[in-house]
Scaffold this active site. Structure first.
Site, PDB file in Angstrom:
ATOM      1  N   CYS A   2     -28.105  -3.327   3.858  1.00 18.95           N
ATOM      2  CA  CYS A   2     -28.865  -4.414   4.476  1.00 18.95           C
ATOM      3  C   CYS A   2     -28.631  -4.479   5.978  1.00 18.95           C
ATOM      4  O   CYS A   2     -27.575  -4.081   6.462  1.00 18.95           O
ATOM      5  CB  CYS A   2     -28.437  -5.752   3.901  1.00 18.95           C
ATOM      6  N   ARG A  28     -30.881   2.241   8.270  1.00 16.61           N
ATOM      7  CA  ARG A  28     -29.818   1.920   7.315  1.00 16.61           C
ATOM      8  C   ARG A  28     -30.310   1.955   5.870  1.00 16.61           C
ATOM      9  O   ARG A  28     -29.512   1.993   4.948  1.00 16.61           O
ATOM     10  CB  ARG A  28     -29.260   0.525   7.624  1.00 16.61           C
ATOM     11  N   TRP A  74     -31.247  -4.240   1.009  1.00 12.20           N
ATOM     12  CA  TRP A  74     -31.036  -3.101   0.125  1.00 12.20           C
ATOM     13  C   TRP A  74     -30.493  -3.688  -1.171  1.00 12.20           C
ATOM     14  O   TRP A  74     -29.377  -4.188  -1.213  1.00 12.20           O
ATOM     15  CB  TRP A  74     -30.036  -2.131   0.771  1.00 12.20           C
ATOM     16  N   ASN A  98     -25.361  -9.782   4.229  1.00  8.71           N
ATOM     17  CA  ASN A  98     -24.988  -8.394   3.894  1.00  8.71           C
ATOM     18  C   ASN A  98     -23.744  -8.449   3.049  1.00  8.71           C
ATOM     19  O   ASN A  98     -22.837  -9.228   3.360  1.00  8.71           O
ATOM     20  CB  ASN A  98     -24.598  -7.606   5.147  1.00  8.71           C
ATOM     21  N   GLY A  99     -23.650  -7.577   2.059  1.00  8.44           N
ATOM     22  CA  GLY A  99     -22.414  -7.502   1.274  1.00  8.44           C
ATOM     23  C   GLY A  99     -22.604  -8.038  -0.121  1.00  8.44           C
ATOM     24  O   GLY A  99     -23.731  -8.125  -0.632  1.00  8.44           O
ATOM     25  N   GLU A 476     -21.342  20.200  -0.392  1.00  9.50           N
ATOM     26  CA  GLU A 476     -22.033  19.455   0.660  1.00  9.50           C
ATOM     27  C   GLU A 476     -23.503  19.909   0.759  1.00  9.50           C
ATOM     28  O   GLU A 476     -24.399  19.093   0.915  1.00  9.50           O
ATOM     29  CB  GLU A 476     -21.310  19.621   2.004  1.00  9.50           C
ATOM     30  N   LYS A 480     -26.633  17.399   0.234  1.00 11.78           N
ATOM     31  CA  LYS A 480     -27.658  17.238   1.272  1.00 11.78           C
ATOM     32  C   LYS A 480     -29.042  17.415   0.658  1.00 11.78           C
ATOM     33  O   LYS A 480     -29.952  16.640   0.895  1.00 11.78           O
ATOM     34  CB  LYS A 480     -27.404  18.291   2.354  1.00 11.78           C
ATOM     35  N   GLU A 483     -30.025  14.531  -1.953  1.00 15.96           N
ATOM     36  CA  GLU A 483     -30.279  13.191  -1.425  1.00 15.96           C
ATOM     37  C   GLU A 483     -31.595  13.094  -0.662  1.00 15.96           C
ATOM     38  O   GLU A 483     -32.257  12.077  -0.709  1.00 15.96           O
ATOM     39  CB  GLU A 483     -29.107  12.658  -0.597  1.00 15.96           C
ATOM     40  N   HIS A 499     -18.740  29.110 -18.256  1.00 12.54           N
ATOM     41  CA  HIS A 499     -18.199  28.159 -19.232  1.00 12.54           C
ATOM     42  C   HIS A 499     -19.228  27.102 -19.604  1.00 12.54           C
ATOM     43  O   HIS A 499     -18.867  26.030 -20.076  1.00 12.54           O
ATOM     44  CB  HIS A 499     -16.915  27.522 -18.677  1.00 12.54           C
ATOM     45  N   LYS A 596     -27.237   3.795   4.728  1.00  9.46           N
ATOM     46  CA  LYS A 596     -26.424   4.538   5.682  1.00  9.46           C
ATOM     47  C   LYS A 596     -24.950   4.152   5.585  1.00  9.46           C
ATOM     48  O   LYS A 596     -24.067   4.998   5.657  1.00  9.46           O
ATOM     49  CB  LYS A 596     -26.944   4.290   7.101  1.00  9.46           C
TER      50      LYS A 596
HETATM   51  C1  F6R Z   1     -24.388  11.736   2.619  1.00 13.06           C
HETATM   52  C2  F6R Z   1     -23.709  10.629   3.269  1.00 13.06           C
HETATM   53  C3  F6R Z   1     -22.743   9.845   2.459  1.00 13.06           C
HETATM   54  C4  F6R Z   1     -21.568   9.375   3.323  1.00 13.06           C
HETATM   55  C5  F6R Z   1     -20.690   8.407   2.508  1.00 13.06           C
HETATM   56  C6  F6R Z   1     -19.478   7.960   3.282  1.00 13.06           C
HETATM   57  O1  F6R Z   1     -25.229  12.394   3.511  1.00 13.06           O
HETATM   58  O2  F6R Z   1     -23.940  10.329   4.407  1.00 13.06           O
HETATM   59  O3  F6R Z   1     -22.310  10.545   1.340  1.00 13.06           O
HETATM   60  O4  F6R Z   1     -20.842  10.490   3.727  1.00 13.06           O
HETATM   61  O5  F6R Z   1     -21.455   7.288   2.148  1.00 13.06           O
HETATM   62  O6  F6R Z   1     -19.851   7.266   4.436  1.00 13.06           O
HETATM   63  P1  F6R Z   1     -18.836   7.039   5.625  1.00 13.06           P
HETATM   64  O7  F6R Z   1     -18.535   8.379   6.215  1.00 13.06           O
HETATM   65  O8  F6R Z   1     -19.549   6.131   6.559  1.00 13.06           O
HETATM   66  O9  F6R Z   1     -17.603   6.433   5.025  1.00 13.06           O
END
Ligand code: F6R
Length: 601
Positions: A2, A28, A74, A98-99, A476, A480, A483, A499, A596
């Site tokens: 949010c 975000r 969100w 937020n939260g 990773e 990527k 997502e 396996h 984000k």
């Molecule tokens: C994926 C991504 C997330 C963050 C995760 C941790 O592209 O961005 O997996 O890496 O939410 O976020 P931070 O680094 O802000 O703790």
């Protein structure tokens, strides 16, 4: 996650200002938006499901107003619809939030018993009613907010209006980011810095339990005891340009293109080419014989890479754990344990909770953080900042790479402490570090990613394979891609394939394989041959010159010292994901359901 914005000023353009600031927080991730503004001594609320554009269609931006609060939601409690969107109003109180309010269910029962009725499914409406209930009881907003902080459990940042004080904007912060900014005649609250950058780059950070009272001619900070306090201001080092696309089609592409600079800035901040600089700029690590790295998502993946580097090159055992697990599990520490928390935002709820757990147990902590002044940065015993600047795309790229760079320096320092690197190797590594930005630039230029993406973007399943550090890189790469493209893809340790997973391989199933670790290369190659024999379409990313028949496409990357190899290996993985998502027409910078900064657990 949010976004919160609040504005009070002498000018009458609060609605435009709030919408402009909310738009700056769009990155975000959100699913509905709303605003409450004061006009003609009355609080007006407009909210809509979906993008801010929908809200703007039903909002007259030219209405005079000098005070209001805005929100992008969100969804956590209740589906994304207009009723659940913020702001919420109960009695005389209107809020954006937020939260998460963890005890909202008990509070709701208490409030219903006291005559309150609820129209939404949100915990926010419960928080709003709680403040109203306390305001009725004490007839004083500051007292009501102080008591609310005692009663509301969880993590939250609130922007608040009260029908009886239509010239005042209140805000509260408990374990959820909130900043305050002042520019000429206007005063702002916001959940993140980009919201205020069109107006100012100076901002105040609130501590947990702080209450702020803003009017057009005053700003007052209070602590939990309602004592008047001062808060330090910070200057955001970047500028508005940093949060603009700068001609790129997507922020993600822009941010990948920033990697050469970000890597250079991060490394040169701590390392000027001398061992002495590492010893001086990175905290003393001599006493640590056991390291825990704790993080979420991509940051967790950087921990997996660092584990291999630190264990294999510096010879120190490392445990890497997902923060949402670590915070609740039994953890074995000893007096030589260091807990490293990796977080771009510095606000990730589970990572922050893991930090607090380690501190409660008296264990030393080190934060590796991007957002200056964020909770993890402030609470860790030591913090090292990566120099990634503001990252807008929800999928992290440049911050991930900068985290890798800083963790490589940490591994280098540990290796030097343990005499695991000869002078010759050190000098060689130094030369390669200087060339990293050019190497990344060259890799970014390649047309190959688009060509390969064209061949595989319609597939429903894609597999990633690698061993050891290459497995961590595959994880990773796979995150990527899934997502931002919504393709179901999974990373496997190459040796694990037979396996179970190999049963999923069909004619033309794409397999993206990473081979950079020479010692284990032959083993991964055998696994790839097994998939090829079953019809797989193998795309190989490697730092070796390969001429063989076990792959269909090859992406060659520079062959450099293992400590810094991952910083170049990641580039093709990020760009492949980007090109595939683009061909699929996905909303690359704002993937569905994602946020984000994950400030709820
Ligand atoms: C994926 C991504 C997330 C963050 C995760 C941790 O592209 O961005 O997996 O890496 O939410 O976020 P931070 O680094 O802000 O703790």
């Amino acid at each position: 996650m949010c976004g919160i914005v609040g504005y009070v000023g002498k000018n009458d353009n609060a609605i435009k200002t709030i919408i402009n600031s909310l738009e700056a927080l769009e990155y975000r991730g959100y699913d509905s938006a709303g605003i409450a503004y004061i006009n003609d001594n009355h609080i007006n609320i407009v909210k809509r499901q979906g993008r801010i554009e929908n809200l703007k269609k039903d909002l007259n931006l030219d209405i005079n107003s000098n005070l209001g609060i805005g929100h992008t939601r969100w969804a956590t409690h209740g589906v994304p619809n207009e009723i659940n969107a913020h702001p919420h109003k109960c009695g005389k109180i209107t809020i954006v939030h937020n939260g998460i309010i963890e005890n909202y269910s008990e509070l709701k029962t208490m409030l219903i018993d006291n005559g309150y009725a609820f129209s939404s499914d949100t915990d926010t409406e419960v928080a709003c009613a709680t403040i109203d209930y306390l305001y009725k009881k004490y007839n004083n907003m500051l007292k009501a907010l102080q008591k609310s902080i005692k009663i509301l459990k969880g993590s939250y940042a609130l922007g608040i209006l009260c029908d009886d004080n239509l010239d005042t904007l209140y805000a509260v912060r408990v374990s959820s980011p909130l900043i305050v900014a002042v520019k000429d005649n206007g005063k702002f609250i916001a959940s993140d810095v980009p919201a205020i950058l069109s107006y100012t780059n100076e901002y105040y950070l609130l501590d947990d339990g702080d209450i702020v009272v803003l009017k057009d001619n005053s700003i007052n900070f209070y602590n939990k005891e309602l004592e008047s306090i001062t808060r330090n201001s910070f200057i955001f080092e970047g500028d508005l340009e940093e949060v603009k696309k700068d001609g790129y089609e997507h922020f993600m592409l822009k941010e990948i293109n920033e990697e050469p600079r970000v890597i250079k800035d991060t490394i040169s901040y701590y390392f000027d080419g001398t061992k002495a600089s590492l010893m001086k700029n990175i905290p003393d690590l001599n006493k640590y014989k056991d390291i825990h790295i704790v993080a979420c998502g991509s940051a967790y993946h950087t921990g997996l890479v660092a584990k291999t580097l630190i264990e294999e090159i510096a010879n120190i055992p490392v445990m890497v754990e997902i923060a949402s697990e670590y915070r609740y599990k039994k953890v074995f520490y000893n007096e030589a344990t260091l807990v490293i928390l990796v977080s771009q935002s510095g606000e990730t709820a589970d990572t922050l909770a893991s930090l607090r757990k380690a501190k409660e147990d008296g264990i030393d902590t080190l934060g590796i953080v991007n957002a200056v002044g964020s909770s993890i940065a402030r609470e860790a015993d030591n913090t090292l900042y990566i120099k990634a600047g503001c990252e807008i795309a929800v999928a992290t790229t440049k911050a991930y790479s900068a985290q890798l760079a800083l963790l490589s320096l940490l591994a280098l320092k540990l290796a030097l402490i343990n005499n695991k690197i000869s002078d010759e190797e050190f000098n060689n590594l130094k030369m390669q570090i200087n060339k990293l930005p050019e190497m990344i630039k060259e890799l970014i230029k390649s047309e190959k990613y688009r060509k390969i993406a064209n061949k595989i973007y319609t597939r429903e399943d894609i597999f990633y394979l690698g061993r050891k550090i290459d497995y961590a890189m595959s994880m990773e790469g796979s995150l990527k891609l899934k997502e931002i493209s919504y393709i179901n893809c999974v990373a496997y340790a190459a040796g694990e394939l037979k396996h179970g997973t190999i049963s999923l391989i069909e004619q033309d199933t794409p397999i993206i394989a990473v081979i950079t670790d020479k010692d284990i290369k032959a083993k991964t190659i055998s696994n790839l041959k097994e998939t090829k024999a079953r019809g797989a379409n193998v795309i190989l990313i490697t730092n070796e010159v390969e001429k063989d028949n076990y792959y269909d496409e090859i992406i060659s990357i520079p062959n450099i010292h293992p400590l810094i190899q991952p910083i170049v290996t990641i580039v093709p993985l990020q760009l492949l994901a980007y090109e595939i998502a683009k061909l699929k027409g996905c909303d690359i910078d704002k993937p569905r359901n994602l946020a984000k900064s994950v400030t709820v657990e």
